[in-house]
Write an enzyme that holds these catalytic residues in place. Structure first.
Site, PDB file in Angstrom:
ATOM      1  CE  LYS A  35      -3.933   1.814   2.711  1.00  0.00           C
ATOM      2  NZ  LYS A  35      -4.791   1.572   3.891  1.00  0.00           N
ATOM      3  CB  SER A  76      -8.098   3.355   2.695  1.00  0.00           C
ATOM      4  OG  SER A  76      -7.282   2.788   3.699  1.00  0.00           O
ATOM      5  CB  SER A 105      -8.266   0.435   5.568  1.00  0.00           C
ATOM      6  OG  SER A 105      -8.992   1.610   5.398  1.00  0.00           O
TER       7      SER A 105
END
Ligand code: GLN
Length: 488
Positions: free
Chosen positions: A69, A144, A168
């Site tokens: 990420k 996310s 997330s």
């Protein structure tokens, strides 16, 4: 043989061990898939040198590529949190999780898309635009950590790292039909993770199955003197907890999670999951987490307060973007701060900084932030009590399957409510996993969440593994037909 990019990490490691393939074969296969698919899915935002220059893998215990990420620092590689304000930021060091992976022989295939600063549930708040769901390109991937989940689901990554502050990792894993783990708070070092809400953030695995999640957690977990909140607790060998047996385990079903807003399809999938585990000998019991209704508001007070403080550092002086005030204006350094923040942050980030600053300001602190912290304790106490009554708690990961791109962007509250099932684990600091548990009528994946008490990841893996081994869901793949999709 199946194309290498479609195999799990443990299958690839077995082939490597048997000397049937080389690490570079895996890299090649992943890169081909990325070339075929990523222009449509947009899971990645930057590719890293070993991938650009192609494969110079070191031999190690785990010489596999991993997608990361875009909020974890990788030495020398642009790391932006998908925010304009961090464009051009190349960290001069590795996050601890990255250092541990490199030590094990891994390379980073690239940084994946996310909601800006991890604020969101759909990956639509990214300065690079949204990632598309491999199961249906009109739908969101969740967020996310949406890029990481999509990369794994589309076989553009062997496995990936996400971060989870309120869901997330788990919610995008659920929307994309893959496995996502939020470890106990303190289990994995946050050093080098760009902070959102420091008392809630945890890094964790996003993988194709539970076995891979256990393998990856073992590599990244453990005490780190660079993160004072990382716990000095031994890391078990999670492979030992992959036991296909739940006989006599007490599984709690919290009644507060089975309320009106739950999609009937999700409810049915949950009932089937519960029945399956019951048929394997688990003792199912209803439990109560009475403060559940306060989780979302408590989270949005605590998380935004911490975020407003963490994001104060982006002022154009030290990192990324510096926006110079217009020459015609009589300008000073305050103007530069203002211009940089006005240009660099997107609308959701500004909304949260305002919310957080408000609840921390004098006169409001007691009414909001302090009260939020007190309610957080009540929520944690609920879980402490429930875990004296049962070994694990089961809930849906999300009240619905993935929604359409654009459907919730103009209604922040409906977006915030998509985290209603995941937020409590962060507030309580406990581990939780999301595993695939079926599909909606539209063919979109659904997720089952399993939560356990702090540091009881082994119990969490055991229940998840038993469910997985007795169901077909984790073997299903989205039918992606952009390219040849055959890179054996
Ligand atoms: N969707 C939640 C939020 O927007 C959680 C995000 C996260 O876990 N980083 O805050």
């Amino acid at each position: 043989m199946e194309p290498l990019n479609s195999l799990t990490a443990h299958e690839l490691l077995a082939l490597l061990k048997a000397k049937k393939i080389q690490p570079s074969d895996i890299q090649q296969s992943i890169i081909s898939q990325i070339k075929d698919c990523d222009q449509h899915i947009k899971a990645y935002v930057h590719f890293h040198e070993p991938v650009k220059a192609a494969f110079n893998l070191e031999e190690g215990t785990c010489p596999l590529p991993i997608a990361v990420k875009d909020n974890m620092c990788v030495n020398g590689e642009e790391t932006t949190c998908c925010s304009k304000i961090l464009k051009g930021f190349h960290p001069p060091y590795d996050a601890t999780v990255i250092a541990r992976l490199k030590k094990a022989g891994s390379v980073m295939s690239g940084h994946t898309n996310m909601d800006e600063f991890a604020f969101g549930s759909s990956t639509e708040n990214s300065c690079y635009g949204p990632t598309r769901n491999p199961w249906n390109l009109d739908y969101v991937v969740g967020g996310s950590s949406g890029g990481s989940a999509a990369a794994v689901a589309a076989d553009e990554a062997v496995w990936a790292l996400g971060s989870d502050t309120g869901g997330s990792i788990r919610q995008p894993a659920s929307f994309c039909g893959v496995v996502g783990v939020k470890p106990t708070y303190g289990r994995v070092s946050r050093y080098g993770l760009i902070a959102f809400a420091s008392s809630l953030d945890q890094i964790g695995p996003i993988t194709k199955d539970v076995t891979d999640a256990a393998l990856l957690l073992k590599i990244i977990a453990g005490h780190d003197e660079r993160d004072s909140t990382s716990a000095d607790v031994p890391v078990p060998d999670y492979q030992q907890s992959l036991i296909n047996d739940v006989k006599n385990l007490r599984l709690g079903i919290p009644k507060e999670y089975f309320i009106d807003g739950l999609d009937p399809e999700v409810k049915i999938a949950m009932e089937e999951a519960i029945n399956l585990l019951r048929s394997k000998g688990a003792m199912i019991q209803e439990v109560s987490l009475p403060h559940t209704e306060y989780c979302v508001v408590t989270y949005y007070i605590v998380a935004t307060a911490e975020a407003s403080s963490n994001l104060a550092r982006y002022d154009g002086v030290r990192y990324g973007l510096r926006q110079r005030p217009e020459k015609t204006r009589k300008s000073n350094i305050i103007d530069m701060f203002e211009e940089t923040r006005a240009h660099g942050f997107g609308p959701e980030v500004k909304r949260r900084i305002m919310l957080g600053t408000y609840s921390l300001s004098s006169g409001y602190y007691d009414a909001y932030y302090l009260r939020g912290q007190k309610v957080r304790t009540l929520i944690k106490n609920d879980f402490d009590k429930v875990f004296t009554e049962c070994d694990a708690v089961l809930t849906p990961t999300s009240p619905t399957a993935a929604f359409k791109i654009g459907e919730r962007t103009h209604d922040p509250l409906s977006m915030y409510l998509s985290d209603i099932c995941t937020i409590s684990a962060n507030l309580a600091g406990i581990p939780a996993i999301s595993i695939p548990c079926g599909f909606s009528k539209k063919g979109l994946p659904l997720g089952l969440q399993i939560m356990t008490k702090p540091y009881a990841e082994e119990m969490m893996f055991r229940v998840a593994y038993t469910y997985e081994q007795n169901t077909p869901w984790h073997k299903e793949k989205p039918k992606i037909s952009f390219g040849k999709n055959n890179h054996g």
